[in-house]
Design an enzyme around this catalytic site. Structure first.
Site, short mmCIF file in Angstrom:
data_model
loop_
_atom_site.label_atom_id
_atom_site.label_comp_id
_atom_site.label_asym_id
_atom_site.label_seq_id
_atom_site.Cartn_x
_atom_site.Cartn_y
_atom_site.Cartn_z
N LYS A 283 27.43 27.27 -26.57
CA LYS A 283 26.43 26.43 -25.90
C LYS A 283 25.01 26.83 -26.29
O LYS A 283 24.18 25.99 -26.65
CB LYS A 283 26.60 26.56 -24.38
CG LYS A 283 25.44 26.02 -23.55
CD LYS A 283 25.63 26.31 -22.08
CE LYS A 283 24.45 25.86 -21.25
NZ LYS A 283 23.30 26.76 -21.33
N ASP B 55 19.44 26.39 -14.72
CA ASP B 55 19.96 27.23 -13.63
C ASP B 55 18.85 27.73 -12.72
O ASP B 55 17.75 28.04 -13.19
CB ASP B 55 20.69 28.45 -14.20
CG ASP B 55 22.02 28.08 -14.81
OD1 ASP B 55 22.62 27.12 -14.34
OD2 ASP B 55 22.44 28.76 -15.76
#
EC number: 2.5.1.7
Length: 435
Positions: free
Chosen positions: A22, A121
């Site tokens: 990722k 996040d």
């Protein structure tokens, strides 16, 4: 809001293939903006964050074609710069943190790059100063609208220079490198990040015609070129997912083989898990984890003091795996201090593990002491919510090891970083259902 229903306490068995990385994908995809020529990228993970970035590139006018699973071509020969100042971009660009890395390529090739304050996040402050300070040193003019939190950099030309980065930011280094490859003259970046994924970016850029030396070290020297061409690039397997599967095998006392892991790019990951007493066997380019039927025992330091596992910039231990280490330690023999230095909110998920019966003392926002159960007391099933990608997977591992049926809500956070995780876990025997 999606939900996982997990029946824990079952042993797993089989092989699992890690997805493409990722964190590499987010850098590599932004680099396609540096050339009008065709770029082919292989092993792209089918995850929310990456798909959002591909969608953003399409809206910028990049021609995107999917050739097969994980393989795409990109052609940025007609980039729509007007979209950068549209209201739609201010919404789309906030959707993921990786969007910040379009700024360097756009600035280098078109003389301007804009981005709204990115999302991602909620794990503490993640400053953008390194990105923009580096671009300013290359000659960009910086502007920021506090009202709508919109950043911009513009320059008639970029000029190479020497810079010492205040922090070895991976995304910051990537942004500066992608700008510097088309700057006039030589750029030296000291205290540069040197993660394998950053190395992959530099190697790709060199194949496109860039002149970057020092790849793999913390000092990069870049001689600017006039233009870059197309290339073909294959991404590494995701080291965070590999670490997640090691932790899953240990916690569920399962025999698992993780295939094609690119051992040379794993750094300290195998040795840190071994310090927890986990057997990590190298079989060619695979990792084999035998079933730990007798549990696993945490090592002490040579002087007998409690083991401390902390994160650090590469080649130190990656912060993205500390959540996994913490969960795995809850069933070990012995105790360990987890020190999360880089993000001050990343350990707050431990309250959910405490609710499941784990013995954890949260010392402060950065440190937690874990006293292992040695499987004498299993974790209890519960209902919980995933706060971020890595904590979400840690809670999923805890649920798969717990007795009873657990529910994890807000699984979109997990989907941001893990491809079809429920299907892949069912293939090795997990009892998991997506509701």
């Amino acid at each position: 809001m999606g939900t996982f229903k997990i029946e824990g306490g079952h042993q797993l068995k089989g092989k699992i293939q890690p997805q493409g990385a990722k964190n590499e994908a987010l850098q590599i995809l932004c680099a396609v903006l540096l050339t009008p020529e065709l770029v082919t990228i292989n092993n792209i993970p089918d995850i929310v964050d990456v798909n959002k970035l591909i969608s953003l590139l399409k809206k910028l006018g990049v021609k995107v074609e999917k050739l097969s699973k994980g393989t795409y071509t990109f052609k940025a020969d007609k980039v729509n710069l007007e979209y950068l100042e549209s209201d739609a971009f201010k919404v789309d660009g906030r959707g993921l943190r990786g969007s910040i890395m379009i700024v360097g390529p756009l600035l280098a090739r078109f003389g301007k790059g804009y981005i709204p304050k990115p999302g991602g996040d909620k794990i503490g402050r993640r400053r953008l100063d390194t990105h923009f300070e580096g671009l300013i040193k290359l000659g960009a003019n910086f502007r920021y609208s506090k009202e709508d939190q919109f950043y911009g950099v513009e320059a008639d030309k970029l000029t190479g220079t020497y810079m010492l980065l205040e922090e070895a930011s991976v995304t910051g280094t990537a942004n500066i490198v992608m700008a510097a490859v088309l700057a006039q003259g030589q750029t030296t970046i000291y205290n540069a990040a040197c993660e394998p994924y950053l190395q992959q970016l530099c190697k790709m850029l060199n194949r496109m015609g860039a002149k970057i030396s020092g790849v793999g070290s913390n000092m990069l020297i870049i001689d600017g070129v006039d233009s870059l061409g197309g290339t073909d690039h294959t991404m590494l397997p995701d080291m965070i997912e590999i670490g997640s599967w090691i932790g899953l095998a240990a916690m569920t006392k399962s025999e698992l083989t993780i295939t094609n892991v690119s051992w040379n790019d794993l750094g300290l990951i195998p040795s840190v898990f071994r310090k927890l007493g986990i057997t990590v066997e190298k079989r060619g380019d695979d990792i084999h984890i035998p079933a730990h039927t007798d549990g696993y025992e945490i090592q002490s330091f040579i002087d007998g003091s409690i083991l401390t596992i902390s994160d650090a910039p590469w080649p130190g231990f990656t912060p993205d795996l500390l959540s996994i280490i913490l969960v795995v330690a809850t069933q070990a023999r012995g105790s360990v201090l987890i020190h999360q230095k880089m993000f001050e909110s990343r350990l707050f998920f431990v309250d959910k593990l405490i609710d499941m019966g784990a013995k954890i003392i949260l010392c402060d926002p950065h440190r937690a002491t874990v006293i292992g159960h040695d499987f004498k007391s299993t974790l209890k099933a519960t209902t919980m919510t995933s706060p971020d990608i890595r904590a979400g997977v840690s809670l999923l591992i805890a649920a798969l090891s717990a007795k009873g049926t657990s529910t994890i809500m807000n699984i979109e956070q997990i989907d941001r970083g893990y491809e079809n995780i429920d299907e892949r876990l069912r293939a090795i025997g997990a009892h998991i259902e997506r509701l």
